[in-house]
Write an enzyme that holds these catalytic residues in place. Sequence first.
Site, PDB file in Angstrom:
ATOM      1  CG  HIS A 182     -41.147 -12.853 -21.408  1.00  0.00           C
ATOM      2  ND1 HIS A 182     -40.310 -13.879 -21.755  1.00  0.00           N
ATOM      3  CD2 HIS A 182     -41.669 -12.387 -22.562  1.00  0.00           C
ATOM      4  CE1 HIS A 182     -40.347 -14.035 -23.071  1.00  0.00           C
ATOM      5  NE2 HIS A 182     -41.153 -13.150 -23.585  1.00  0.00           N
TER       6      HIS A 182
ATOM      7  CG  HIS B 284     -38.161  -9.117 -25.706  1.00  0.00           C
ATOM      8  ND1 HIS B 284     -38.018  -9.342 -24.362  1.00  0.00           N
ATOM      9  CD2 HIS B 284     -39.265  -9.810 -26.099  1.00  0.00           C
ATOM     10  CE1 HIS B 284     -38.985 -10.155 -23.956  1.00  0.00           C
ATOM     11  NE2 HIS B 284     -39.761 -10.448 -24.986  1.00  0.00           N
TER      12      HIS B 284
END
Lengths: 212, 212, 331, 331
Positions: free
Chosen positions: C219, C57
């Site tokens: 994700h 991320h």
Amino acid sequence: MVDEPTQQEAIRAAAEAVADRLEDEKEYLTELDSAIGDADHGSNLARGFRAAADAVADDEESTPEELVKKIGVTLISKVGGASGPLYGGSIMSASQTFEEGVTAESSVAFAEAYLDKVKDRGDAQLGAKTMVDALTPAVHTFKKSIEVDELPPLTAFAKATAAAERGVEYTVPIRAQKGRASYLGWRSVGHQDPGATSTWFIMQELLEVADD
Amino acid sequence: MVDEPTQQEAIRAAAEAVADRLEDEKEYLTELDSAIGDADHGSNLARGFRAAADAVADDEESTPEELVKKIGVTLISKVGGASGPLYGGSIMSASQTFEEGVTAESSVAFAEAYLDKVKDRGDAQLGAKTMVDALTPAVHTFKKSIEVDELPPLTAFAKATAAAERGVEYTVPIRAQKGRASYLGWRSVGHQDPGATSTWFIMQELLEVADD
Amino acid sequence: MKKLINDSEAVVDEMLDGMLAAYPEQLRRLDDTEVMVRADAPVSGKVGIVSGGGSGHEPTHAGFIGDGMLDGAAAGEVFTSPTADQLNDMIEACDSGEGVLCVVKNYEGDVMNFETAGEMAAMEDIEVRQVVVNDDVAVEDSLYTSGRRGVAGTIFVHKVAGAKAAEGAELDEVERVANKMIDNVATMGVALTSCVTPDKGEPTFDLPDDEIELGIGIHGEPGTERVDMMSADEITDHLTEKVLEDLDLDEGQEILTLVNGMGGTPQSELFILNRRLQEVVSDHGLETWDAWVGDYMTSLDMMGASITVAAVDEELKELLSADADTPALTV
Amino acid sequence: MKKLINDSEAVVDEMLDGMLAAYPEQLRRLDDTEVMVRADAPVSGKVGIVSGGGSGHEPTHAGFIGDGMLDGAAAGEVFTSPTADQLNDMIEACDSGEGVLCVVKNYEGDVMNFETAGEMAAMEDIEVRQVVVNDDVAVEDSLYTSGRRGVAGTIFVHKVAGAKAAEGAELDEVERVANKMIDNVATMGVALTSCVTPDKGEPTFDLPDDEIELGIGIHGEPGTERVDMMSADEITDHLTEKVLEDLDLDEGQEILTLVNGMGGTPQSELFILNRRLQEVVSDHGLETWDAWVGDYMTSLDMMGASITVAAVDEELKELLSADADTPALTV
Ligand SMILES: Nc1ncnc2c1ncn2[C@@H]1O[C@H](COP(=O)(O)OP(=O)(O)O)[C@@H](O)[C@H]1O
Ligand SMILES: Nc1ncnc2c1ncn2[C@@H]1O[C@H](COP(=O)(O)OP(=O)(O)O)[C@@H](O)[C@H]1O
Ligand SMILES: [Mg+2]
Ligand SMILES: [Mg+2]
Ligand SMILES: [Mg+2]
Ligand SMILES: [Mg+2]
């Protein structure tokens, strides 16, 4: 020498025809530019010549010289990239050869002035794999056909257009020395130059319009 | 009740077998997790159980309880994600049922404690499309086979493993209510839960090792 | 699929080393962990603010370590929550005696591991609090889900908590403003392509050239809905409407917006979304106090974006615009 | 290929509006142009620093407008030099009477259009200077090319020139430091994938899954060489060696490095390159004074990166670390 109003109409028709043709060839030209450049030559020219055709479409006032100049100026402000100053700037500066209208003689003068300006601005010699490679044989052939062989202008221009095609083909097997294609070094060999190709397409359209 | 040293060997062999199996199934489990999760269940478990097997491989000192606990602790610190605390934390906390060694009775106690801990930590009821769906029928079957039907432990565990498979299949047609798959809502229907599947694979390996 | 990596198993480790090499004066890596902390942690007299979660991320999480934001960030494997023992190491390294606030995104893995870590730290007499960010409106919070996910709105929570802690506030107060931010922020995302994890090396899901996923998380999970490709304006309208519906704000409310890129989206496209977003919120009678645009909370190389809207009052505005000096955000 | 756009012909216009909506207090867009300038341009008593080029390199160019960097940035169509008339408008808007320095990347289109603009501005009695950045070592500067390209090193030139101008230096001095920076910076890039222009909607070149292009520019052009896929370390070694060979630095030389992402590269991968880059330069006996990592000069959604090394002395270090406050860079 045709009537002046007819000359302006011919210029407007030519601009329109070129704009249409470049729109049709947009993807093809961009395809060529993808291989050895940055994939924008088609859209650059389509956008620019459409604007140029629009700019002169309703202009009933201007002289032939002014119309051609307007086309050049519009190209300068709409095309961008390398081809913007090359096409636009050279048309703009060569336009003054039409001060006395479009004749066989002034057309030769225009062609020479245009070629000079392109070479001057772009600093590309023959064989550098650029538009100069299509332009040079075309201008040389045109000049000789008119001045030495004393052929009719239309025949002369047809020969010049055929010479441009030869120039386009000549760009394929050679290594680029100018423009983005030069960054590729030897890898540029085997690909056709987009700017030479568009130069030839434009000449084809001018020939069509002159033929009508 | 087998000799203690043999129990430890069996635990080490089981850990090794599970680690090998999960390495083999790594891609398949990750594939399942791709469909309704985040494509890491296979590598999470393969990494964790390999470390766990390594952690106990040369440990000749520990009691069975300590070995199992070590496996749990290693999983906690190597797996991460949801399955890390679920597998690792539950194994660790259930390990104390082996205080007196591994027997049929203590294995039932372990299984129940393990299931309780998973449900407690993950807060997932039956039918939420998680490992709980494979675990519950397995634990219930194991307990009944031993305590009510008085079957030999190996037979009981074989039945439990078959029950786990039924649970895995059951996860396919239902909608997830827990775990990442729950984010998909109705789109989770039709996919097999990775954690239930790995639970079943692990049981298969334990059965193999016990059978030897 | 190609990646600029050496070994899929070394991605997190080498990334952290490369980050350290870029910010040697600001960051410190705890030995034998994937935990990054402020070089000067623990900062005496200050509540520690820590976060963490799976990797992939970036710049979240470690990119927001620094004055006015985070004291520590734990990096799990790609898209996998860090383990409890490392979270505990982080908490210990960031506690100056004033306690530690953990900013956790609402994923079962993260929550469970942070809880375990909190219990471990409590045994060492460290006061630990957890706030759980769940700004993703794509997922309904119902009995039938594990609750809403934490996504890009988490950045605002880091900022607010970090600023309050930098003021010297106590743990209670820091926790209060973090929760206030959480209560006032909502996000929804879209994916044009799946991401490719280093481990799998292929797209997590297939997405044909004429379809997109709405309501994705961070994700590489598929979203809540697959629909035909739409224009940037239509996508922005859809996401923004969902977000505003959830927030249910009064006319004239001041807001902070964020157009967040998922990692593979050209910045030009994020600005195209922002242009429309500002039209939409203004049509709803909302007042944009500030608009952020950029890659804050990514999903590796995914093409897509999320839109976040947060209602802000004087207190939140002050905290959001307080000084911050981190690798990824300078205010 | 999908993009978050409405209309491929409106990309630049809508991007600029979206940017303006994000930074309304810092930026101003000149009417009827794709030119962005500082909201307070021209800054009186200060030399104007302007740049520009094709779009698709975001945050370059307009992202670097602000205190301590650029006064104006002209955005051409995607990968197409802006036109001379708009460049002239920009120069006029950024001249406070102290003259304007144009930072031009060495592409024939850019150079020709900036030259024309400079001539136009000179006719209005504006003193205009051009510096031409050509940091790309992939292309040999010889009679047989149009010279080396300007790529990511341009950011350092913006920074140095902007800082010098902010000090109140005269045009001569600003030009001098810009050229000093240009003389001391070198870059080379790699592509893992081609970019996709909004116009073409397909990759500019095909690149199989096991091959990469070395020596790419920033316009989706193919590179100078196609080779088999390598590891991140091997790629870093190759790029760095080429760059260092070109710079030919003495041992102990202080350097500034930049690992620049091409737009579609996850930040984690850039850090993996940086880790190795620092090992390599240190093996060469060079001293890293500072290391930047991020997306500074992109090619839309291309996956890939470039490595830049610049030799710095006290003067350059001071200018590079002077305050700057722009959307994309805060120092
Ligand atoms: N220096 C030059 N001299 C002459 N022609 C050139 C030169 N540089 C480029 N060209 C021509 O311009 C064409 C490319 O134009 P275009 O793609 O529109 O601009 P850009 O290269 O800036 O993207 C080339 O195919 C070539 O014919
Ligand atoms: N709350 C829960 N209770 C029980 N099992 C769960 C829960 N959440 C997830 N799981 C199990 O964990 C599995 C996913 O594990 P894994 O992919 O390793 O972790 P993550 O979801 O964090 O990526 C799911 O398939 C499911 O069986
Ligand atoms: Mg081109
Ligand atoms: Mg998973
Ligand atoms: Mg995970
Ligand atoms: Mg171009």
